[in-house]
Scaffold this motif. Structure first.
Motif, PDB file in Angstrom:
ATOM      1  N   PHE A   1       0.837  -1.198   0.000  1.00 14.51           N
ATOM      2  CA  PHE A   1       0.000   0.000   0.000  1.00 14.51           C
ATOM      3  C   PHE A   1       0.876   1.255   0.000  1.00 14.51           C
ATOM      4  O   PHE A   1       0.671   2.177  -0.807  1.00 14.51           O
ATOM      5  CB  PHE A   1      -0.911  -0.019   1.233  1.00 14.51           C
ATOM      6  N   MET A   2       1.875   1.291   0.890  1.00 20.21           N
ATOM      7  CA  MET A   2       2.752   2.449   0.985  1.00 20.21           C
ATOM      8  C   MET A   2       3.637   2.576  -0.254  1.00 20.21           C
ATOM      9  O   MET A   2       3.942   3.695  -0.697  1.00 20.21           O
ATOM     10  CB  MET A   2       3.602   2.343   2.243  1.00 20.21           C
ATOM     11  N   LYS A   3       4.044   1.453  -0.824  1.00 19.72           N
ATOM     12  CA  LYS A   3       4.839   1.477  -2.052  1.00 19.72           C
ATOM     13  C   LYS A   3       4.033   2.119  -3.190  1.00 19.72           C
ATOM     14  O   LYS A   3       4.548   2.971  -3.935  1.00 19.72           O
ATOM     15  CB  LYS A   3       5.227   0.048  -2.433  1.00 19.72           C
ATOM     16  N   CYS A   4       2.776   1.726  -3.321  1.00 22.82           N
ATOM     17  CA  CYS A   4       1.934   2.259  -4.394  1.00 22.82           C
ATOM     18  C   CYS A   4       1.630   3.737  -4.189  1.00 22.82           C
ATOM     19  O   CYS A   4       1.370   4.461  -5.150  1.00 22.82           O
ATOM     20  CB  CYS A   4       0.634   1.463  -4.480  1.00 22.82           C
ATOM     21  N   LEU A   5       1.662   4.194  -2.946  1.00 20.95           N
ATOM     22  CA  LEU A   5       1.455   5.612  -2.665  1.00 20.95           C
ATOM     23  C   LEU A   5       2.735   6.411  -2.893  1.00 20.95           C
ATOM     24  O   LEU A   5       2.745   7.403  -3.635  1.00 20.95           O
ATOM     25  CB  LEU A   5       0.966   5.773  -1.221  1.00 20.95           C
ATOM     26  N   ASN A   6       3.838   5.965  -2.291  1.00 17.59           N
ATOM     27  CA  ASN A   6       5.067   6.760  -2.313  1.00 17.59           C
ATOM     28  C   ASN A   6       5.756   6.767  -3.673  1.00 17.59           C
ATOM     29  O   ASN A   6       6.306   7.789  -4.084  1.00 17.59           O
ATOM     30  CB  ASN A   6       6.030   6.251  -1.238  1.00 17.59           C
ATOM     31  N   GLU A   7       5.781   5.632  -4.360  1.00 20.13           N
ATOM     32  CA  GLU A   7       6.403   5.607  -5.691  1.00 20.13           C
ATOM     33  C   GLU A   7       5.673   6.537  -6.652  1.00 20.13           C
ATOM     34  O   GLU A   7       6.292   7.276  -7.419  1.00 20.13           O
ATOM     35  CB  GLU A   7       6.412   4.185  -6.248  1.00 20.13           C
ATOM     36  N   TYR A   8       4.359   6.501  -6.594  1.00 12.17           N
ATOM     37  CA  TYR A   8       3.549   7.366  -7.467  1.00 12.17           C
ATOM     38  C   TYR A   8       3.857   8.834  -7.201  1.00 12.17           C
ATOM     39  O   TYR A   8       4.096   9.622  -8.138  1.00 12.17           O
ATOM     40  CB  TYR A   8       2.070   7.074  -7.234  1.00 12.17           C
ATOM     41  N   LEU A   9       3.870   9.233  -5.933  1.00 18.03           N
ATOM     42  CA  LEU A   9       4.119  10.631  -5.579  1.00 18.03           C
ATOM     43  C   LEU A   9       5.542  11.057  -5.930  1.00 18.03           C
ATOM     44  O   LEU A   9       5.769  12.169  -6.423  1.00 18.03           O
ATOM     45  CB  LEU A   9       3.863  10.847  -4.093  1.00 18.03           C
ATOM     46  N   ALA A  10       6.528  10.172  -5.700  1.00 19.69           N
ATOM     47  CA  ALA A  10       7.924  10.497  -5.995  1.00 19.69           C
ATOM     48  C   ALA A  10       8.132  10.706  -7.487  1.00 19.69           C
ATOM     49  O   ALA A  10       8.804  11.665  -7.910  1.00 19.69           O
ATOM     50  CB  ALA A  10       8.833   9.386  -5.481  1.00 19.69           C
ATOM     51  N   ARG A  11       7.582   9.806  -8.296  1.00 24.34           N
ATOM     52  CA  ARG A  11       7.730   9.945  -9.746  1.00 24.34           C
ATOM     53  C   ARG A  11       7.082  11.225 -10.256  1.00 24.34           C
ATOM     54  O   ARG A  11       7.638  11.934 -11.087  1.00 24.34           O
ATOM     55  CB  ARG A  11       7.110   8.732 -10.451  1.00 24.34           C
ATOM     56  N   LYS A  12       5.902  11.527  -9.723  1.00 18.39           N
ATOM     57  CA  LYS A  12       5.171  12.723 -10.159  1.00 18.39           C
ATOM     58  C   LYS A  12       5.910  14.003  -9.761  1.00 18.39           C
ATOM     59  O   LYS A  12       6.021  14.944 -10.550  1.00 18.39           O
ATOM     60  CB  LYS A  12       3.767  12.693  -9.543  1.00 18.39           C
ATOM     61  N   ALA A  13       6.447  14.020  -8.533  1.00 19.80           N
ATOM     62  CA  ALA A  13       7.177  15.199  -8.060  1.00 19.80           C
ATOM     63  C   ALA A  13       8.493  15.374  -8.810  1.00 19.80           C
ATOM     64  O   ALA A  13       8.857  16.495  -9.200  1.00 19.80           O
ATOM     65  CB  ALA A  13       7.428  15.079  -6.562  1.00 19.80           C
ATOM     66  N   ASN A  14       9.229  14.274  -9.016  1.00 22.91           N
ATOM     67  CA  ASN A  14      10.499  14.360  -9.744  1.00 22.91           C
ATOM     68  C   ASN A  14      10.293  14.795 -11.189  1.00 22.91           C
ATOM     69  O   ASN A  14      11.109  15.521 -11.757  1.00 22.91           O
ATOM     70  CB  ASN A  14      11.234  13.019  -9.700  1.00 22.91           C
ATOM     71  N   GLU A  15       9.199  14.330 -11.776  1.00 21.82           N
ATOM     72  CA  GLU A  15       8.892  14.754 -13.150  1.00 21.82           C
ATOM     73  C   GLU A  15       8.624  16.256 -13.194  1.00 21.82           C
ATOM     74  O   GLU A  15       9.092  16.963 -14.093  1.00 21.82           O
ATOM     75  CB  GLU A  15       7.679  13.980 -13.665  1.00 21.82           C
ATOM     76  N   GLU A  16       7.891  16.752 -12.215  1.00 18.57           N
ATOM     77  CA  GLU A  16       7.595  18.188 -12.171  1.00 18.57           C
ATOM     78  C   GLU A  16       8.859  18.996 -11.894  1.00 18.57           C
ATOM     79  O   GLU A  16       9.037  20.089 -12.455  1.00 18.57           O
ATOM     80  CB  GLU A  16       6.547  18.465 -11.089  1.00 18.57           C
ATOM     81  N   ASP A  17       9.744  18.458 -11.044  1.00 15.68           N
ATOM     82  CA  ASP A  17      10.981  19.170 -10.693  1.00 15.68           C
ATOM     83  C   ASP A  17      12.098  18.952 -11.707  1.00 15.68           C
ATOM     84  O   ASP A  17      13.189  19.517 -11.560  1.00 15.68           O
ATOM     85  CB  ASP A  17      11.476  18.701  -9.319  1.00 15.68           C
ATOM     86  N   CYS A  18      11.852  18.107 -12.711  1.00 14.99           N
ATOM     87  CA  CYS A  18      12.854  17.796 -13.738  1.00 14.99           C
ATOM     88  C   CYS A  18      14.152  17.289 -13.097  1.00 14.99           C
ATOM     89  O   CYS A  18      15.256  17.780 -13.395  1.00 14.99           O
ATOM     90  CB  CYS A  18      13.144  19.013 -14.613  1.00 14.99           C
ATOM     91  N   CYS A  19      14.006  16.331 -12.205  1.00 13.71           N
ATOM     92  CA  CYS A  19      15.181  15.775 -11.539  1.00 13.71           C
ATOM     93  C   CYS A  19      14.984  14.283 -11.297  1.00 13.71           C
ATOM     94  O   CYS A  19      13.909  13.743 -11.528  1.00 13.71           O
ATOM     95  CB  CYS A  19      15.454  16.494 -10.214  1.00 13.71           C
ATOM     96  N   LYS A  20      16.047  13.628 -10.859  1.00 18.82           N
ATOM     97  CA  LYS A  20      15.998  12.215 -10.517  1.00 18.82           C
ATOM     98  C   LYS A  20      16.478  12.044  -9.081  1.00 18.82           C
ATOM     99  O   LYS A  20      16.980  12.971  -8.462  1.00 18.82           O
ATOM    100  CB  LYS A  20      16.898  11.401 -11.462  1.00 18.82           C
ATOM    101  N   GLY A  21      16.331  10.838  -8.566  1.00 17.71           N
ATOM    102  CA  GLY A  21      16.842  10.544  -7.236  1.00 17.71           C
ATOM    103  C   GLY A  21      15.756  10.402  -6.200  1.00 17.71           C
ATOM    104  O   GLY A  21      14.564  10.402  -6.504  1.00 17.71           O
ATOM    105  N   ARG A  22      16.181  10.279  -4.945  1.00 15.40           N
ATOM    106  CA  ARG A  22      15.253  10.044  -3.851  1.00 15.40           C
ATOM    107  C   ARG A  22      14.373  11.254  -3.595  1.00 15.40           C
ATOM    108  O   ARG A  22      14.842  12.399  -3.621  1.00 15.40           O
ATOM    109  CB  ARG A  22      16.021   9.697  -2.569  1.00 15.40           C
ATOM    110  N   PHE A  23      13.117  10.991  -3.334  1.00 14.25           N
ATOM    111  CA  PHE A  23      12.191  12.049  -2.943  1.00 14.25           C
ATOM    112  C   PHE A  23      11.840  11.926  -1.470  1.00 14.25           C
ATOM    113  O   PHE A  23      11.609  12.912  -0.786  1.00 14.25           O
ATOM    114  CB  PHE A  23      10.924  11.997  -3.791  1.00 14.25           C
ATOM    115  N   TRP A  24      11.807  10.669  -0.972  1.00 17.07           N
ATOM    116  CA  TRP A  24      11.478  10.426   0.425  1.00 17.07           C
ATOM    117  C   TRP A  24      12.750  10.242   1.254  1.00 17.07           C
ATOM    118  O   TRP A  24      13.722   9.662   0.790  1.00 17.07           O
ATOM    119  CB  TRP A  24      10.568   9.202   0.559  1.00 17.07           C
ATOM    120  N   GLU A  25      12.715  10.719   2.470  1.00 21.23           N
ATOM    121  CA  GLU A  25      13.868  10.693   3.358  1.00 21.23           C
ATOM    122  C   GLU A  25      14.331   9.267   3.649  1.00 21.23           C
ATOM    123  O   GLU A  25      15.516   8.972   3.694  1.00 21.23           O
ATOM    124  CB  GLU A  25      13.493  11.391   4.665  1.00 21.23           C
ATOM    125  N   SER A  26      13.392   8.373   3.868  1.00 25.12           N
ATOM    126  CA  SER A  26      13.699   6.989   4.203  1.00 25.12           C
ATOM    127  C   SER A  26      12.444   6.160   4.011  1.00 25.12           C
ATOM    128  O   SER A  26      11.423   6.669   3.522  1.00 25.12           O
ATOM    129  CB  SER A  26      14.173   6.878   5.661  1.00 25.12           C
TER     130      SER A  26
END
Length: 326
Positions: free
Chosen positions: A138-163
């Protein structure tokens, strides 16, 4: 030593859990970033939208949520029996709303597989069923989705979540209500809102609007109900600890007043009456609701419940036993 998250989930001990996830590199999940000057307020709706989708697919019920500037809180209930009651077809259809699925399962759904292939397809679906009541997925499906969407908007790669997300087991009804109130009061404590009902992107605001007769917005996640006029006469209605909605709103409001005014024990008369009925010590309740600088304990509950949880999860000790007062 850090433990795998799945070792912190013991359905024999409890089905209720508190999850927290925080952004890395001072990134702002939502709101205005004072370092870069950029406004990410629109990202709050991303979290709510994704929770709406996942709550309809997984056998995991949402009890409370709060979306803050650089982190979010969830209180969830894992409903294993619901997942076990679904047919294989329903499980496959739910899973394939999130993932493409395998070719053999797609053929099985159309009735185009041999007996051996059908057995293999059902084996795969059985794994999907377990994942649909798995907190990690459940958390994987939430966090991966948000990280990909945020990184796409920020035009960057790498970790979005602290841990990895932090997980806390809630071992009894009092711990569940305490944690829900703690989550719902996050914007008030952070001085982002004057009252709980004015706290945007929180479950308490969603519940409060419902009591005012406002229709639920389609883009809000489905919440596990508290007892209200619609559920009071229904024995089969699934609710959080059979606790009254108005009592909960009074409890949150009274606790919020005490925290904001920094008057330990100065709680409203309505909320105090709720605490009395629950047999909860008012001073201990307020002490546990204050912001914590130290590490969150992995579980909340009575001393007996903490000991049982420690045994179930292979631990010799649970931090936070000194907070137990009921």
């Amino acid at each position: 030593m850090t433990r795998a998250r799945y070792t912190q989930v013991s359905l024999d001990s409890t089905s209720y859990y508190h999850c927290i996830c925080r952004c890395v590199r001072r990134a702002f999940l939502c709101g205005k970033d004072h370092y870069s000057g950029q406004d990410y307020e629109h990202r709050r709706q991303w979290v709510v939208d994704r929770l709406s989708v996942l709550a309809e697919i997984f056998a995991i019920d949402l009890c409370a949520y709060a979306v803050m500037s650089n982190h979010y809180h969830l209180v969830v209930r894992i409903h294993q029996q619901k997942a076990l009651s679904w047919s294989n077809r329903e499980v496959a259809e739910r899973w394939m709303q999130l993932f493409s699925g395998t070719l053999i399962v797609k053929r099985w759904l159309k009735g185009k597989t041999s007996e051996a292939e059908s057995l293999k397809a059902e084996e795969i679906v059985s794994q999907w069923r377990e994942r649909l009541y798995d907190l990690g997925w459940f958390m994987k499906c939430l966090n991966e989705y948000l990280a990909r969407k945020a990184n796409e908007e920020d035009c960057c790669k790498g970790r979005f979540w602290e841990s990895r997300y932090k997980c806390q087991a809630l071992l009894d009804e009092q711990a569940v209500l305490q944690c829900m109130a703690y989550v719902d009061l996050n914007p008030v404590r952070a001085d982002m809102a004057a009252t709980p009902e004015e706290s945007d992107y929180t479950s308490v605001q969603q519940r409060a609007l419902k009591t005012q007769g406002n229709p639920e917005q389609s883009r809000q996640p489905k919440l596990l109900a508290l007892v209200d006029a619609e559920t009071i006469n229904s024995e089969d209605e699934d609710t959080i600890c059979r606790f009254r909605l108005m009592d909960y709103l009074e409890l949150v409001d009274g606790t919020g007043r005490a925290i904001r005014d920094d008057k330990r024990g100065a709680i409203s008369a309505q909320a105090a009456s709720v605490l009395d009925r629950l047999g909860i010590d008012e001073k201990i309740w307020l002490a546990q609701m204050r912001p914590r600088k130290r590490r969150q304990p992995v579980a909340l509950g009575t001393l007996n419940k903490l000991k049982e949880y420690a045994e179930m999860t292979g631990r010799k000790w649970i931090s936070g036993q000194s907070l137990v007062g009921w």
